[in-house]
Design a protein around this motif. Sequence first.
Motif, PDB file in Angstrom:
ATOM      1  N   SER A 193       0.769  -1.366   0.104  1.00 62.47           N
ATOM      2  CA  SER A 193      -0.032   0.074   0.101  1.00 62.47           C
ATOM      3  C   SER A 193       0.800   1.028  -0.001  1.00 62.47           C
ATOM      4  CB  SER A 193      -0.948   0.059   1.408  1.00 62.47           C
ATOM      5  OG  SER A 193      -1.663  -1.069   0.996  1.00 62.47           O
ATOM      6  N   LEU A 194       0.421   2.144  -0.885  1.00 71.56           N
ATOM      7  CA  LEU A 194       1.174   3.435  -0.986  1.00 71.56           C
ATOM      8  C   LEU A 194       0.490   4.312  -0.118  1.00 71.56           C
ATOM      9  CD1 LEU A 194       3.481   5.132  -2.105  1.00 71.56           C
ATOM     10  CD2 LEU A 194       2.156   5.307  -3.951  1.00 71.56           C
ATOM     11  N   ASP A 224      -1.361 -12.303  -6.391  1.00 73.90           N
ATOM     12  CA  ASP A 224      -1.549 -12.439  -4.959  1.00 73.90           C
ATOM     13  C   ASP A 224      -1.485 -11.089  -4.425  1.00 73.90           C
ATOM     14  OD1 ASP A 224      -2.046 -15.225  -5.210  1.00 73.90           O
ATOM     15  OD2 ASP A 224      -0.095 -15.628  -4.089  1.00 73.90           O
ATOM     16  N   GLY A 225      -0.260 -10.385  -4.817  1.00 79.49           N
ATOM     17  CA  GLY A 225      -0.427  -8.972  -4.312  1.00 79.49           C
ATOM     18  C   GLY A 225      -1.419  -8.184  -4.954  1.00 79.49           C
ATOM     19  N   LEU A 226      -1.621  -8.305  -6.211  1.00 78.89           N
ATOM     20  CA  LEU A 226      -2.897  -7.417  -6.732  1.00 78.89           C
ATOM     21  C   LEU A 226      -4.222  -7.715  -6.030  1.00 78.89           C
ATOM     22  CD1 LEU A 226      -2.308  -7.652 -10.452  1.00 78.89           C
ATOM     23  CD2 LEU A 226      -2.047  -5.767  -9.171  1.00 78.89           C
ATOM     24  N   ALA A 227      -4.464  -9.082  -5.547  1.00 76.71           N
ATOM     25  CA  ALA A 227      -5.595  -9.536  -5.017  1.00 76.71           C
ATOM     26  C   ALA A 227      -5.660  -8.986  -3.603  1.00 76.71           C
ATOM     27  CB  ALA A 227      -5.647 -11.005  -4.955  1.00 76.71           C
ATOM     28  N   ALA A 228      -4.580  -8.886  -2.896  1.00 75.11           N
ATOM     29  CA  ALA A 228      -4.497  -8.416  -1.538  1.00 75.11           C
ATOM     30  C   ALA A 228      -4.927  -6.914  -1.504  1.00 75.11           C
ATOM     31  CB  ALA A 228      -3.105  -8.662  -0.814  1.00 75.11           C
ATOM     32  N   HIS A 229      -4.684  -6.199  -2.687  1.00 75.01           N
ATOM     33  CA  HIS A 229      -4.635  -4.794  -2.678  1.00 75.01           C
ATOM     34  C   HIS A 229      -6.025  -4.217  -3.655  1.00 75.01           C
ATOM     35  CE1 HIS A 229      -0.695  -5.237  -0.748  1.00 75.01           C
ATOM     36  NE2 HIS A 229      -1.070  -4.372  -0.034  1.00 75.01           N
ATOM     37  N   ALA A 230      -7.091  -5.347  -3.680  1.00 74.88           N
ATOM     38  CA  ALA A 230      -8.094  -5.278  -4.755  1.00 74.88           C
ATOM     39  C   ALA A 230      -8.615  -3.762  -4.392  1.00 74.88           C
ATOM     40  CB  ALA A 230      -9.029  -6.403  -4.733  1.00 74.88           C
ATOM     41  N   GLY A 231      -8.822  -3.106  -3.350  1.00 71.95           N
ATOM     42  CA  GLY A 231      -9.456  -1.672  -2.972  1.00 71.95           C
ATOM     43  C   GLY A 231      -8.849  -0.592  -3.759  1.00 71.95           C
ATOM     44  N   ALA A 232      -7.661  -0.786  -4.080  1.00 73.64           N
ATOM     45  CA  ALA A 232      -6.815   0.250  -4.641  1.00 73.64           C
ATOM     46  C   ALA A 232      -7.645   0.989  -5.643  1.00 73.64           C
ATOM     47  CB  ALA A 232      -5.424   0.022  -4.818  1.00 73.64           C
ATOM     48  N   CYS A 233      -7.648   2.307  -5.960  1.00 69.62           N
ATOM     49  CA  CYS A 233      -8.440   3.031  -7.032  1.00 69.62           C
ATOM     50  C   CYS A 233      -7.345   3.240  -8.183  1.00 69.62           C
ATOM     51  CB  CYS A 233      -9.033   4.343  -6.435  1.00 69.62           C
ATOM     52  SG  CYS A 233      -7.662   5.381  -6.125  1.00 69.62           S
ATOM     53  N   GLY A 234      -5.889   3.020  -7.835  1.00 69.37           N
ATOM     54  CA  GLY A 234      -4.784   3.322  -8.908  1.00 69.37           C
ATOM     55  C   GLY A 234      -3.644   2.445  -8.504  1.00 69.37           C
TER      56      GLY A 234
END
Length: 409
Positions: A193-194, A224-234
Amino acid sequence: MVTVRLAVLVLALALLPIKASAESELVAYVAHALDLIERHALAGGAVDWPTHRAAVLARAAKADTPEAAYALIDETLARLGDRHSRLQRPRAPRAGVANGAAGGFAGARLDADSLTVLAVYPHSPAEAAGLARGDRILRVDGEAVTPGNARALHAAASRVGSRLLVRAADGATNAVTTTPREFRSGLPPAAYSLTERLAVLELPAHSGAGLVPGVGDYARLAHDGLAAHAGACGWVVDLRLNAGGNMWPMLAAAAPLLGEGELGGFVLKDGERWAWTYGHGTVRADGVAMARAPGAPALAPLPPVAVLTSRLTASAGEALVVAFRGRSGARSFGEATAGVPTVNRTFPLQDGATLLLTVGRFADRYGRTYEEPLEPDEELPLAWDAYGTPADPLLKAASAWLLSQPGCQ
């Protein structure tokens, strides 16, 4: 059975090393390499072949070692000017210089200008010694690091057994010595997460068939990383440490952010185009499956993506840059890339050496071809000592742009 034995015998003979005592063999060896280069190299037209061939073969007739023959081939490749074609000598084991061995690579990627640690390989001597990304090396074997000597000290600082004085990211200063420890180089993809609304996917260089030694499947780890931060808008896709390798696991890793359909392609010497496509969990080249991405997360609608590049981003890393160039809602930040957005084909030679010849250019989804360094949309200086931290200027610029996009407002 006789046919099989004969085939094995022919193969064995083909792999025998060239003999320095047989001058005719050296001439034939060089002539064969010249034939391959003239016939297949994308930039083969840059060479006056009748004149060059006559001069090179005359010198080959006087050569008395395999290395002399290799040097003639190197000179020919340099005339192409494509910066990517090269000759790999036959592999020979060298005692004492393997990864993790005394005098070998310690497992820390360093910025050559500042000796800042950019990345640390898992299970490496550097990791065991406590080195971490963001650390800065102040002394190497007692010699102070300055802007004038950093490049000269880079090789020593990267070796197992060097005595280092290191300033950590928190300001603490430590003396460390890397000690032998067997490991295999390879950095896995990573996501983090940024901000509360933005995330980063780091896609480092990767060679091989898709497995990161001791870690797992390259594309699956990214997914797996993309799925773990699926709520990211960008998303930020960080390619600053991607110096190339096998582009297919990389494209599979980035595929959920690239979207389905055509991603780019190769344009070969004769103008033939091989499209890179993604669909139904598979990355293909000219219709042939190259990498599979089962279970890849579906991101709909596609979020905006900021792509980060550096002068280290090369070859397969540049293929990812090109793939994002044709994708709406993507913008690049950082430095121009290394400048080898081209595809190489391998040609084995009889003694185990290999010619790697550039045979085509990368093209984006709209057919634009590339063969020079890829300029970012926003050119920004890199600050390696702030790499991956909140002070990283590229992450700051990427965040500001992402948050201005419709998907993040």
